[in-house]
Design a protein around this motif. Structure first.
Motif, PDB file in Angstrom:
ATOM      1  N   TYR A 439       4.381  -8.635  11.406  1.00 32.81           N
ATOM      2  CA  TYR A 439       4.137  -7.303  11.965  1.00 32.81           C
ATOM      3  C   TYR A 439       5.320  -6.376  11.698  1.00 32.81           C
ATOM      4  N   ALA A 442       5.483  -5.334   8.189  1.00 33.38           N
ATOM      5  CA  ALA A 442       4.417  -4.368   7.905  1.00 33.38           C
ATOM      6  C   ALA A 442       4.837  -2.953   8.301  1.00 33.38           C
ATOM      7  N   LEU A 454       1.603  -3.821   3.757  1.00 31.55           N
ATOM      8  CA  LEU A 454       1.263  -3.569   5.164  1.00 31.55           C
ATOM      9  C   LEU A 454      -0.113  -4.137   5.493  1.00 31.55           C
ATOM     10  N   GLU A 455      -1.101  -3.818   4.655  1.00 32.51           N
ATOM     11  CA  GLU A 455      -2.464  -4.265   4.932  1.00 32.51           C
ATOM     12  C   GLU A 455      -2.558  -5.791   4.877  1.00 32.51           C
ATOM     13  N   ASN A 457      -0.136  -8.012   5.468  1.00 31.18           N
ATOM     14  CA  ASN A 457       0.536  -8.610   6.625  1.00 31.18           C
ATOM     15  C   ASN A 457      -0.279  -8.478   7.893  1.00 31.18           C
ATOM     16  N   LEU A 458      -0.780  -7.273   8.145  1.00 37.34           N
ATOM     17  CA  LEU A 458      -1.521  -7.060   9.379  1.00 37.34           C
ATOM     18  C   LEU A 458      -2.849  -7.822   9.361  1.00 37.34           C
ATOM     19  N   LEU A 475      -2.999  -1.083  11.989  1.00 38.21           N
ATOM     20  CA  LEU A 475      -3.813  -1.063  10.775  1.00 38.21           C
ATOM     21  C   LEU A 475      -4.870   0.035  10.860  1.00 38.21           C
TER      22      LEU A 475
END
Length: 584
Positions: A439, A442, A454-455, A457-458, A475
């Motif tokens: 998190y 991200a 980012l996408e 990881n989340l 997200l």
């Protein structure tokens, strides 16, 4: 051997006594002149046999060879190596009929929590001394700890026959390792004892304690309330107080602890419980009450701690500093050093603060101390912080993920986002799939425009924790802000709102995704609701965009001005102005 002091009437005193037993006075010449040893038979160590026996068996003195074992046992006891001492005394007790050896073997096995052996040696003790009150007490403790209901009933009954006023509640201290079913099986022991010995009120107290341990709080409360009406004591009152807390009956708990404080003004246990309650309570005049308690019990660390924390919370740092200094030699040493470090930071004494933080030895305060230290030394000694964090990870591997996060955050604050990202990479190599690390990385990726990371990881976080509110909101908002995947973004944000409907950050996300979907009135409602509880240039800029699209230009401009008042460099407000072509 000379006879030793017997077991006391409470378990705590029993434990203390077992640590302070005087040295054996059997001399070498006595040992050497004794006859041959008389080993115990197998049945001699069985508690049931001890219960049936009424005849004292003859003492058999130790031999010269065993006197050396006795010496080793005494040395181990004096060194505090109670496990070794218990083993040595157990060996002797199985070979000789010696009262003091049996007593010591019983006591030491209790100290180390070996209740099977404690029961065995208590049984031998009672064959040597059939009418020993302390022996029957010991057998009761051991049989309860072993969930031996039959032996416990008979031992407790015999104990109470020999000592009708015995305080039996301390006999429960060994049951914590039992399962709930095993603990519940002991309830009839006290029910039968209460029937057979109706004048002894400590049996009801023990029963209430056992019910409380089982989580049967209302039943325990009914029992202890009736028991206190018959014969009261501070311990009984404190149990009733704690049961009301367990039942979330705060008002009644407050009434009881206040009454106990007045009824037993010199009882330190009552005062300590009152101090903890007062500090956690939301009532007024907490500082005055805690100061009064501290003045009456200045040597009670829990009271000093509560007063210190309240003084710190109230900004009375001078008082807090004095109190935390007093706590350094106590079990609250780490907490004291941590808060003294924070006080030094407030007083702008960074190196003094650093030394305080470095004095914290273990979690949980070690983590907070290192986080504070990373801020104190971030510009002057970042390498030293990195070293301290590495040492902490080595010493406490279970805390490693949060320590990696502190290191990454250090580099983020220094503006070295490349190094921060590298630290997250190292951390995730060591702890793949750790949701807190995923998190945090991200969020850093979002600042760097690395939306694929980012996408990813989340999404990993949500695969492990589908209801992770922070990940759902982050997200969903990111997609809304980028104007992509809007239906899915709306679903994620709605799920987050279901869990935390009053969170203004999630309300802002809800307003922004509704704006992207063209639901302007709905967007306005959520954004205004967010601003009711949070002053945010970002939310103000979002509301300005929604109002502008509804041809409410004047109010939109006022909210843009407000955004710049809250943050003169507001990137969100500047982006809104550029996107909508607003002339400002």
């Amino acid at each position: 051997m000379t006879s030793s002091a017997p077991f006391k009437r409470t378990l705590l005193a029993t434990l203390i006594l077992s640590l302070a037993l005087s040295g054996c006075t059997t001399t070498a010449s006595q040992a050497e002149s004794s006859g041959s040893s008389a080993p115990q038979t197998e049945t001699d160590s069985v508690p049931a046999q001890a219960i049936e026996s009424e005849t004292r068996i003859a003492t058999t003195p130790l031999t010269g060879e065993s006197f050396y074992t006795l010496l080793l046992a005494e040395i181990a006891t004096n060194r505090g190596d109670y496990g070794s001492a218990a083993q040595l005394y157990s060996r002797l007790d199985r070979q000789f009929d010696d009262l003091e050896v049996a007593q010591r073997a019983t006591a030491l096995n209790q100290v180390v929590g070996n209740y099977d052996s404690m029961g065995e040696h208590a049984g031998h003790w009672l064959r040597l001394e059939p009418n020993s009150v302390e022996g029957w007490q010991a057998l009761t403790i051991a049989s309860l700890a072993n969930a031996d209901q039959v032996t416990a009933k008979r031992a407790l009954d015999r104990w109470l026959m020999l000592d009708p006023d015995a305080e039996v509640e301390g006999a429960l201290a060994g049951i914590n390792s039992l399962t709930n079913d095993q603990q519940a099986s002991l309830l009839p022991v006290f029910a039968e004892a209460e029937t057979s010995h109706p004048d002894n009120t400590s049996i009801g107290f023990a029963n209430a304690q056992l019910l409380s341990t089982l989580g049967r709080y209302q039943q325990a409360l009914d029992v202890i309330s009736a028991n206190r009406a018959r014969q009261d004591s501070p311990d009984k009152g404190l149990l009733e107080f704690r049961l009301h807390l367990e039942l979330n009956d705060i008002e009644q708990a407050r009434t009881i602890i206040s009454e106990l404080t007045g009824q037993y003004p010199n009882n330190s246990q009552v005062a300590t419980a009152y101090a903890g309650f007062v500090y956690a309570d939301s009532g007024a005049n907490k500082a005055d009450t805690l100061e009064s308690l501290f003045n009456r019990f200045p040597n009670e660390p829990v009271i000093a701690r509560a007063f210190a924390r309240e003084s710190f919370d109230n900004g009375d740092y001078d008082t807090a500093e004095v109190l935390f200094e007093r706590l350094i030699p106590t079990e609250f040493s780490d907490e004291a050093h941590y808060f003294l470090g924070r006080i030094s930071r407030i007083n702008r004494l960074p190196e003094e603060a650093a030394q305080r933080f470095l004095s914290v030895q273990a979690p949980p305060y070690l983590i907070s101390a290192l986080a504070e230290l990373s801020e104190v030394w971030q510009n002057s000694r970042p390498t030293d912080i990195q070293k301290a964090l590495h040492q902490a990870r080595q010493a406490y591997p279970g805390q490693s993920p949060v320590l990696w996060r502190i290191e990454a955050d250090l580099y983020r604050r220094l503006g070295d986002t490349e190094q921060a990202m590298a630290v997250y990479g190292q951390a995730l190599s060591a702890h793949p799939g750790d949701t807190s690390l995923l998190y945090d990385q991200a969020l850093l990726a979002a600042n760097l425009g690395q939306y694929d990371l980012l996408e990813a990881n989340l999404s990993d976080v949500l695969e492990q924790e589908p209801d992770n509110t922070s990940a759902l909101n982050a997200l969903g908002y990111t997609w809304a802000d980028r104007n992509v995947n809007l239906p899915q973004a709306q679903r994620y944000i709605d799920r987050a709102l279901e869990q935390q409907p009053d969170d203004p950050a999630i309300q802002d996300s809800k307003g922004w995704v509704e704006y992207r979907l063209g639901n302007l009135e709905e967007a306005e409602r959520w954004l205004r609701r967010s601003l009711e509880s949070m002053e945010s240039d970002e939310v103000a800029a979002h509301l300005a965009a929604v109002l502008w699209e509804q041809n409410k230009q004047d109010e939109a401009l006022r909210w843009l001005d407000q955004a710049f008042n809250w943050n003169s460099n507001s990137p969100t407000a500047r982006a809104i102005i550029e996107t909508l072509g607003i002339d400002r």
